[in-house]
Write a protein that holds these residues in place. Structure first.
Motif, PDB file in Angstrom:
ATOM      1  N   HIS A 175       0.967  -1.386  -0.128  1.00 26.15           N
ATOM      2  CA  HIS A 175      -0.190   0.027   0.244  1.00 26.15           C
ATOM      3  C   HIS A 175       0.777   0.764  -0.238  1.00 26.15           C
ATOM      4  O   HIS A 175       0.090   2.342   0.693  1.00 26.15           O
ATOM      5  CB  HIS A 175      -0.750  -0.086   1.225  1.00 26.15           C
ATOM      6  N   ASP A 176       1.980   1.004  -0.479  1.00 29.55           N
ATOM      7  CA  ASP A 176       3.054   2.419  -0.506  1.00 29.55           C
ATOM      8  C   ASP A 176       3.334   2.604  -1.322  1.00 29.55           C
ATOM      9  O   ASP A 176       3.887   1.992  -2.697  1.00 29.55           O
ATOM     10  CB  ASP A 176       4.732   1.427   0.513  1.00 29.55           C
ATOM     11  N   THR A 429      -1.467   3.906   8.326  1.00 24.83           N
ATOM     12  CA  THR A 429      -1.039   2.828   6.773  1.00 24.83           C
ATOM     13  C   THR A 429      -1.054   1.245   7.061  1.00 24.83           C
ATOM     14  O   THR A 429      -1.036   0.761   5.775  1.00 24.83           O
ATOM     15  CB  THR A 429      -0.045   3.343   6.079  1.00 24.83           C
ATOM     16  N   LEU A 437      -7.262   3.928   1.895  1.00 25.09           N
ATOM     17  CA  LEU A 437      -5.688   5.918   2.246  1.00 25.09           C
ATOM     18  C   LEU A 437      -6.239   6.605   2.232  1.00 25.09           C
ATOM     19  O   LEU A 437      -5.877   7.962   2.867  1.00 25.09           O
ATOM     20  CB  LEU A 437      -3.612   4.801   2.158  1.00 25.09           C
ATOM     21  N   GLU A 441      -6.778   9.808   4.460  1.00 21.10           N
ATOM     22  CA  GLU A 441      -6.369  11.502   3.817  1.00 21.10           C
ATOM     23  C   GLU A 441      -6.669  12.395   3.425  1.00 21.10           C
ATOM     24  O   GLU A 441      -6.494  13.945   4.828  1.00 21.10           O
ATOM     25  CB  GLU A 441      -5.032  11.470   2.620  1.00 21.10           C
ATOM     26  N   SER A 455       4.701   7.254  10.882  1.00 21.86           N
ATOM     27  CA  SER A 455       4.400   6.829  10.159  1.00 21.86           C
ATOM     28  C   SER A 455       5.805   6.840   8.905  1.00 21.86           C
ATOM     29  O   SER A 455       6.528   7.492   8.888  1.00 21.86           O
ATOM     30  CB  SER A 455       3.754   7.351   8.669  1.00 21.86           C
ATOM     31  N   ASP A 457       5.358   5.873   5.519  1.00 18.40           N
ATOM     32  CA  ASP A 457       4.425   6.534   4.787  1.00 18.40           C
ATOM     33  C   ASP A 457       4.685   7.237   3.781  1.00 18.40           C
ATOM     34  O   ASP A 457       3.467   8.322   4.018  1.00 18.40           O
ATOM     35  CB  ASP A 457       2.993   5.833   4.344  1.00 18.40           C
ATOM     36  N   PHE A 460       2.229   9.520   2.513  1.00 16.77           N
ATOM     37  CA  PHE A 460       0.703   9.669   3.623  1.00 16.77           C
ATOM     38  C   PHE A 460       1.318  10.732   3.717  1.00 16.77           C
ATOM     39  O   PHE A 460       0.179  11.597   4.447  1.00 16.77           O
ATOM     40  CB  PHE A 460       0.728   8.114   4.221  1.00 16.77           C
TER      41      PHE A 460
END
Length: 594
Positions: A175-176, A429, A437, A441, A455, A457, A460
């Motif tokens: 999910h990065d 995340t 996500l 945000e 985080s 991420d 993010f």
């Protein structure tokens, strides 16, 4: 070709996770699989790795192709040492050749005690050992489920570089979004059981998906418009003929029976918070140590009511400790932490709230609150669960039967149901899908309170943060104004070593001009009034042409002429139909603005 998966079907109870899916992977393909949590991404990966059988379909790995698989929850021997686990199942002679590389890799991943037993490691350390195990095994194809979880930014940057240089094939779930941008050259989205493939990285995928959705919507609008016109024709009495055209009726029925595009569901989060007074949280000269290690040293800060703070630092530096101090979960060794009377803290931690696997989803949320007040009105526990993609059936499911991502989403809802005005997020995340996500945000942007998020991420942090706290070894907490990209710009040159500069993701702002009032031109008005009759005439000519073709017998010259005439009429009908759709949609818009 390394792998060929064809016509894969997989059901989980009454839910169809994968429907007639096919996927082919060649050398050099780097495939990122994305989709909403609970749609079956990890199940699909297990099937591709041949760790689970599909209900139907085949997965073929070609001869001499070596596959290395990192599962979401890898099985490990608690009594094995770190190095023994890494080389488990490999011949002794390979360990002799690759041990130096394995030790180097483990060190880069923050696991420096190679003789330590697996059972004594933290969850994050175990996941990093499992990642090193997957990478050190000889492989032509890497299948990796969430390899970026539990990696700090230095580790993520190292893994990016390693996978970019890998010459085989890669299939991964992450999910990065910056990681997807830099590593993959193909995005495969699992949506409602169907696989959609895009030859693109993440940024290009967003554009291509928007184009696909618009094309599907346009096709559906055209289908509905044609159905309206054909329905009107069917309901009218036949003109100058005894029976209606059977072909035309069959075309109408086939068009009517087509499935409309399924609209993907998204999490819907409304602003849930209590009023926050003038005094929030004040930290004065706070120190915190564990044994001989100082993790927070002489830290002072007064939180403003609209603070958006991202907390970064290497693993083990003390980021979670800082969050727990602010939350009041642990006490400082010295210094003071004062909270205002109106402060209501919501903490989303890595460990998560204890979720009883036997409890039903709806009961778990009702125990927190039956109703919640939002800017859109009051919502019941059941309605909030629906907004977080827990359907009626899923609400009465046992928590133990949910996927890892669904449990994480349920935990997030449980935090928001308490209507906090200070949100403390520790690695939010991890295990949240890309769609959730993006919505989270947007929610944090409008949240009327304080947000502090630990985080790794980078995407993010670029979206959420207005300032960055860097927790350094030795306990110093450095403050930087701006988001994560700004923080990288401002770091001292010697601190930038080993970290790749994050590219800013900028959205082009579209200037919206004041809409002009719609109206027909003179020619459009005349065309609109006559086009129904013209389409009727063309349909009659096509029908007459079909009758002549049927009676042409063996006269092939005449047959060719009639077929050419019919094709020309059908092209004209298609053009006129497109024009009919445009004029009718314009007429509807003109009527709506009256």
């Amino acid at each position: 070709m390394l792998l060929a998966a064809e016509h894969i079907e997989k059901n989980y109870g009454m839910k169809q996770l994968v429907r007639d899916a096919s996927l082919y992977v060649d050398t050099g393909d780097k495939v990122g699989i994305i989709g909403i949590n609970g749609t079956g991404k990890s199940t699909l990966l297990r099937i591709l790795a041949r760790a689970e059988e599909p209900d139907s379909g085949t997965v073929q790995v070609f001869p001499n192709v070596q596959v290395s698989y990192l599962s979401q929850d890898p099985a490990m021997d608690p009594e094995a040492t770190v190095l023994e686990q890494v080389f488990l199942g490999l011949p002794q002679e390979y360990r002799a050749v690759a041990e130096y590389e394995a030790r180097t890799m483990l060190n880069r991943l923050g696991v420096t005690e190679h003789d330590k037993k697996i059972g004594t490691l933290s969850g994050g350390q175990r996941k990093r050992v499992a990642l090193a195990t997957a990478l050190i095994h000889p492989a032509d194809l890497l299948i990796l489920d969430e390899p970026t979880n539990h990696l700090d930014m230095d580790m993520a940057a190292w893994l990016e570089d390693y996978l970019r240089r890998f010459h085989g094939g890669i299939i991964l779930i992450t999910h990065d979004r910056y990681f997807l941008d830099r590593v993959v050259n193909r995005i495969v989205e699992l949506e409602n059981g169907t696989l959609y493939s895009y030859e693109a990285n993440y940024a290009e995928y967003l554009e291509l998906k928007a184009e696909r959705m618009e094309m599907e919507a346009a096709s559906e609008r055209k289908r509905q418009s044609i159905l309206r016109r054909e329905y009107q024709w069917i309901m009218r009495g036949p003109r100058a003929r005894g029976t209606k055209s059977r072909d035309r009726i069959e075309r109408y029925e086939a068009l009517r029976d087509q499935d409309a595009p399924i609209q993907a569901e998204n999490v819907q989060i409304s602003a849930l918070s209590g009023r926050l007074g003038r005094k929030t949280i004040e930290l004065e000269h706070v120190f915190k140590s564990y044994g001989a290690q100082t993790v927070i040293a002489d830290f002072s800060y007064n939180l403003a009511r609209d603070d958006r703070i991202g907390v970064v630092g290497v693993n083990g530096a003390g980021k979670s400790t800082l969050l727990n101090l602010i939350a009041g979960r642990i006490a400082p060794d010295s210094g003071t932490i004062e909270q205002g009377q109106t402060v209501r803290i919501g903490m989303f931690s890595q460990e998560g709230r204890e979720l009883d696997p036997e409890a039903r989803v709806i009961d778990f949320i009702r125990d927190i609150s039956n109703n919640i007040q939002t800017a859109e009105g009051t919502f019941s526990a059941s309605q909030m669960l629906e907004r977080f993609l827990f359907s009626g059936d899923l609400q009465h499911q046992r928590i133990g039967k949910l996927s890892g991502g669904e449990k994480r989403r349920l935990y997030l809802l449980s935090v928001l149901m308490e209507a906090p005005n200070v949100l403390l997020l520790d690695e939010p995340t991890n295990d949240l899908d890309v769609e959730t996500l993006m919505i989270l945000e947007d929610y944090l942007t409008s949240f009327p309170g304080i947000v502090i998020a630990v985080s790794h991420d980078r995407y993010f942090l670029d979206k959420m943060a207005r300032s960055i706290f860097e927790v350094c070894k030795g306990g110093e907490v450095r403050s930087y104004t701006g988001n994560f990209s700004d923080y990288l710009e401002k770091r001292r040159p010697e601190e930038k070593t080993g970290i790749e500069k994050t590219e800013k993701t900028e959205k082009t702002e579209r200037s919206i001009s004041k809409p002009q009032k719609l109206k027909f031109s003179f020619n459009e008005q005349r065309e609109y009034e006559r086009i129904d009759e013209e389409l009727e005439q063309i349909a009659a000519k096509i029908e007459h042409c079909q009758q002549q073709i049927a009676g042409a017998g063996n006269d092939y010259v005449k047959l060719q002429e009639l077929l050419a005439q019919k094709e020309e009429l059908e092209q004209l009908q298609e053009q006129k139909t497109d024009r009919w759709i445009y004029l009718n949609e314009l007429a509807e818009k003109i009527e709506a603005q009256k």
